[in-house]
Write a protein that holds these residues in place. Structure first.
Motif, PDB file in Angstrom:
ATOM      1  N   GLY A   1     -26.293 -25.183  52.970  1.00  0.00           N
ATOM      2  CA  GLY A   1     -25.525 -25.268  54.215  1.00  0.00           C
ATOM      3  C   GLY A   1     -25.513 -26.655  54.829  1.00  0.00           C
ATOM      4  O   GLY A   1     -24.510 -27.082  55.404  1.00  0.00           O
ATOM      5  N   GLY A   2     -26.626 -27.384  54.707  1.00  0.00           N
ATOM      6  CA  GLY A   2     -26.704 -28.720  55.317  1.00  0.00           C
ATOM      7  C   GLY A   2     -25.658 -29.657  54.757  1.00  0.00           C
ATOM      8  O   GLY A   2     -25.012 -30.411  55.494  1.00  0.00           O
ATOM      9  N   SER A   3     -25.463 -29.597  53.437  1.00  0.00           N
ATOM     10  CA  SER A   3     -24.468 -30.485  52.823  1.00  0.00           C
ATOM     11  C   SER A   3     -23.056 -29.934  53.013  1.00  0.00           C
ATOM     12  O   SER A   3     -22.081 -30.689  53.047  1.00  0.00           O
ATOM     13  CB  SER A   3     -24.772 -30.698  51.337  1.00  0.00           C
ATOM     14  OG  SER A   3     -24.770 -29.477  50.635  1.00  0.00           O
ATOM     15  N   GLU A   4     -22.943 -28.609  53.173  1.00  0.00           N
ATOM     16  CA  GLU A   4     -21.621 -28.012  53.394  1.00  0.00           C
ATOM     17  C   GLU A   4     -21.076 -28.424  54.759  1.00  0.00           C
ATOM     18  O   GLU A   4     -19.872 -28.634  54.926  1.00  0.00           O
ATOM     19  CB  GLU A   4     -21.717 -26.480  53.303  1.00  0.00           C
ATOM     20  CG  GLU A   4     -20.383 -25.754  53.229  1.00  0.00           C
ATOM     21  CD  GLU A   4     -19.563 -26.092  51.994  1.00  0.00           C
ATOM     22  OE1 GLU A   4     -20.114 -26.607  51.008  1.00  0.00           O
ATOM     23  OE2 GLU A   4     -18.340 -25.847  52.033  1.00  0.00           O
TER      24      GLU A   4
ATOM     25  N   PRO B   1     -26.756 -34.283  55.178  1.00  0.00           N
ATOM     26  CA  PRO B   1     -26.622 -33.501  53.934  1.00  0.00           C
ATOM     27  C   PRO B   1     -27.794 -33.633  52.960  1.00  0.00           C
ATOM     28  O   PRO B   1     -27.638 -33.307  51.796  1.00  0.00           O
ATOM     29  CB  PRO B   1     -25.335 -34.068  53.340  1.00  0.00           C
ATOM     30  CG  PRO B   1     -25.252 -35.465  53.836  1.00  0.00           C
ATOM     31  CD  PRO B   1     -25.923 -35.499  55.177  1.00  0.00           C
ATOM     32  N   CYS B   2     -28.972 -34.079  53.420  1.00  0.00           N
ATOM     33  CA  CYS B   2     -30.139 -34.277  52.552  1.00  0.00           C
ATOM     34  C   CYS B   2     -29.875 -35.299  51.445  1.00  0.00           C
ATOM     35  O   CYS B   2     -29.902 -34.969  50.260  1.00  0.00           O
ATOM     36  CB  CYS B   2     -30.621 -32.965  51.941  1.00  0.00           C
ATOM     37  SG  CYS B   2     -31.622 -32.013  53.080  1.00  0.00           S
TER      38      CYS B   2
ATOM     39  N   PHE C   1     -19.784 -32.701  49.729  1.00  0.00           N
ATOM     40  CA  PHE C   1     -21.141 -33.229  49.553  1.00  0.00           C
ATOM     41  C   PHE C   1     -22.016 -32.162  48.910  1.00  0.00           C
ATOM     42  O   PHE C   1     -21.914 -30.988  49.257  1.00  0.00           O
ATOM     43  CB  PHE C   1     -21.781 -33.563  50.918  1.00  0.00           C
ATOM     44  CG  PHE C   1     -21.220 -34.779  51.594  1.00  0.00           C
ATOM     45  CD1 PHE C   1     -19.995 -34.735  52.243  1.00  0.00           C
ATOM     46  CD2 PHE C   1     -21.941 -35.971  51.612  1.00  0.00           C
ATOM     47  CE1 PHE C   1     -19.486 -35.850  52.889  1.00  0.00           C
ATOM     48  CE2 PHE C   1     -21.436 -37.097  52.257  1.00  0.00           C
ATOM     49  CZ  PHE C   1     -20.205 -37.040  52.897  1.00  0.00           C
ATOM     50  N   ASN C   2     -22.875 -32.591  48.002  1.00  0.00           N
ATOM     51  CA  ASN C   2     -23.941 -31.717  47.556  1.00  0.00           C
ATOM     52  C   ASN C   2     -25.258 -32.421  47.850  1.00  0.00           C
ATOM     53  O   ASN C   2     -25.354 -33.633  47.703  1.00  0.00           O
ATOM     54  CB  ASN C   2     -23.832 -31.412  46.056  1.00  0.00           C
ATOM     55  CG  ASN C   2     -24.359 -30.031  45.730  1.00  0.00           C
ATOM     56  OD1 ASN C   2     -24.988 -29.386  46.569  1.00  0.00           O
ATOM     57  ND2 ASN C   2     -24.109 -29.573  44.520  1.00  0.00           N
ATOM     58  N   CYS C   3     -26.258 -31.665  48.303  1.00  0.00           N
ATOM     59  CA  CYS C   3     -27.574 -32.247  48.578  1.00  0.00           C
ATOM     60  C   CYS C   3     -28.233 -32.653  47.257  1.00  0.00           C
ATOM     61  O   CYS C   3     -27.737 -32.312  46.187  1.00  0.00           O
ATOM     62  CB  CYS C   3     -28.433 -31.220  49.306  1.00  0.00           C
ATOM     63  SG  CYS C   3     -28.492 -29.623  48.479  1.00  0.00           S
TER      64      CYS C   3
END
Lengths: 201, 294
Positions: B146-149, B181-182, B267-269
């Motif tokens: 979720g963070g990167s989403e 997004p980590c 984005f992907n973490c």
């Protein structure tokens, strides 16, 4: 950069010793709270209701863990931090009302929280995002859970921890905020990037 | 065995593989980043990431507590039988994985805010279908954090600015996303098609291995340019400063309407979780990304 090992409850005097870039490990009790738990806790305070757990001197952890139930006992399987900026709208009141000394999360927090940390004596400890097993291995026991009606990610999980960390002190109680420093640096670098790519601002 | 059972079994294994073991290309990229990172704060973060990856493998536990939204990509051979049974099998596999791996329940009804508790709900798990020639079903799962989403973005750019407009859009997206997004992240970038098509292509591009630049040299050059620019921002691992902000950039495109220049950044973490398997007509299963991890 100094390494500190604190036991909860943590005093204001101890927390004021920490400076940004120090590394902190916590032993004792930490309590998870995300968006919904922050909102409900502040509502409780407004209505004069007691929280199910006294947070004074403890650490609040922005985390929605993966948990499993073994018999009648809960076990934290994976428990890394969530993005803290979502809690920026609650955290100043939260620190003021409940006297938590450490906020653990990832991604940093803004000026409102930084100011509250300076005023009331608290720090922000950045735990590596995604490092959920590293965190889970420091959780020795799930002491309890409250507000499960919010769903497992949003509930208040009360963890007994041993040397929980490393937490990078990214906001101290003296008004310093590493994330705001990095942001300034990024602004400078943006110009160089635009120049290199031949773009116009 | 009936295809529904095979698919359910394979999808369960894929989810389990994906959430516990990072693909080899992502692990290698993180190790390289750790060796090359010069910021002390950034290096500490990469060390914690590498330690965590090892612990996850050792304890067979999910790398990250956010086990994501479950998204499937199904490349279905036109001659595969009983395709109508697959959706249900994927839903069952998701439920089983939630209970047994376990996964965090991450499917919430946006009207009532109630969590379904088993990672399923309207359109979730989401299935992206492609019909391809042959009788093989290739299944990929992406468990998307979720963070990167939350920092994925779409924009309708000015066609007159051309590729320069896209470059600006990507750099601004990375800067705006910052620590959220980590990072170090992987970027999927797409242009053209339409607003929906661009983000779909960008997200699908996240499935490409990091060590495979685009075969088209012009696109590969753009990928490299964006990669270097993103790493010049100084955001660094987890946003604490440093030279590793992204691990890789993949660019995709579709033709565009003359008046539109849709663009998207997905984005992907660093915990870029994906797993792929092929189910052949004779019932044999070939695990592509996680050989020997069943």
């Amino acid at each position: 950069m100094t390494e500190y090992h604190f036991k909860t409850p943590i005093s204001e005097e101890d927390i004021r010793k920490l400076k940004v870039n120090d590394v902190l490990y916590i032993t004792g009790t930490i309590v998870t709270a995300r968006d919904q738990a922050h909102r409900r806790a502040l509502e409780y305070f407004k209505e004069g209701k007691q929280l199910p757990v006294n947070l004074e001197g403890l650490a609040v952890f922005h985390c929605g863990p993966v948990v499993s139930k073994e018999g009648d006992k809960w076990v934290a399987v994976a428990a890394g931090p969530t993005t803290s900026t979502r809690m920026d709208i609650f955290e100043d009141e939260f620190i003021k009302n409940f006297k938590v000394r450490v906020v653990i999360g990832k991604g940093g927090m803004g000026k409102r929280t930084t100011d509250a940390m300076a005023k009331y004596g608290a720090v922000y400890g950045a735990f590596t995002g995604g490092a959920a097993i590293l965190a889970a291995k420091a959780i020795k026991k799930v002491k309890g859970v409250e507000w499960l009606d919010l769903g497992t990610p949003e509930a208040l999980w009360i963890f007994e921890v041993e040397d929980f960390g490393p937490l990078a002190v990214a906001i101290d109680s003296h008004g310093n905020n590493i994330f705001m420093d990095v942001a300034k640096n990024v602004e400078e670098n943006r110009k160089k990037i635009y120049q290199k790519l031949g773009l116009q601002i | 065995m009936e295809i529904a059972n095979v698919v359910e079994n394979v999808a369960f294994n894929l989810i389990k593989q994906a959430v516990i073991y990072l693909p080899e290309d992502v692990k290698q990229a993180l190790k390289k980043a750790y060796a090359e990172e010069t910021s002390a704060a950034g290096k500490t973060q990469l060390k914690a990431i590498l330690d965590n990856i090892e612990l996850a493998e050792k304890y067979k536990a999910p790398i990250c507590q956010d086990t994501g939204t479950i998204i499937f990509y199904a490349n279905a051979g036109a001659d595969v039988k009983h395709l109508d049974k697959i959706e249900n099998a994927l839903i069952n596999a998701t439920r089983k994985a939630t209970k047994e791996v376990p996964l965090r329940p991450n499917a919430v009804d946006p009207f009532t805010q109630k969590n379904s508790g088993d990672n399923t709900g309207r359109f979730i798990p989401y299935i992206n279908w492609d019909i391809v020639p042959g009788d093989t079903l290739e299944l990929t799962v992406m468990t998307k954090g979720g963070g990167s989403e939350n920092v994925c973005t779409t924009g309708m750019l000015v066609p007159g600015e051309g590729i320069n407009g896209l470059k600006k859009f990507v750099i601004e997206a990375v800067i705006k996303a910052g620590s959220q997004p980590c990072p170090p992240t992987i970027l999927g970038v797409a242009m053209g098609g339409g607003s929906d098509i661009a983000i779909k292509l960008a997200k699908k591009a996240l499935l490409k291995p990091l060590n495979e630049p685009n075969p088209n040299p012009e696109i590969a050059k753009l990928e490299k340019e964006l990669y270097e620019a993103a790493n010049m921002t100084g955001i660094g691992p987890m946003g604490l400063g440093g030279k590793t902000t992204v691990l890789g950039v993949h660019v995709e495109y579709a033709f565009r309407h003359p008046a539109s220049f849709p663009a998207a950044v997905a984005f992907n973490c660093w915990a870029a979780r994906r797993a792929t398997a092929r189910i052949h007509a004779d019932g044999t299963v070939e695990y592509v990304t996680h050989k020997g991890r069943v």
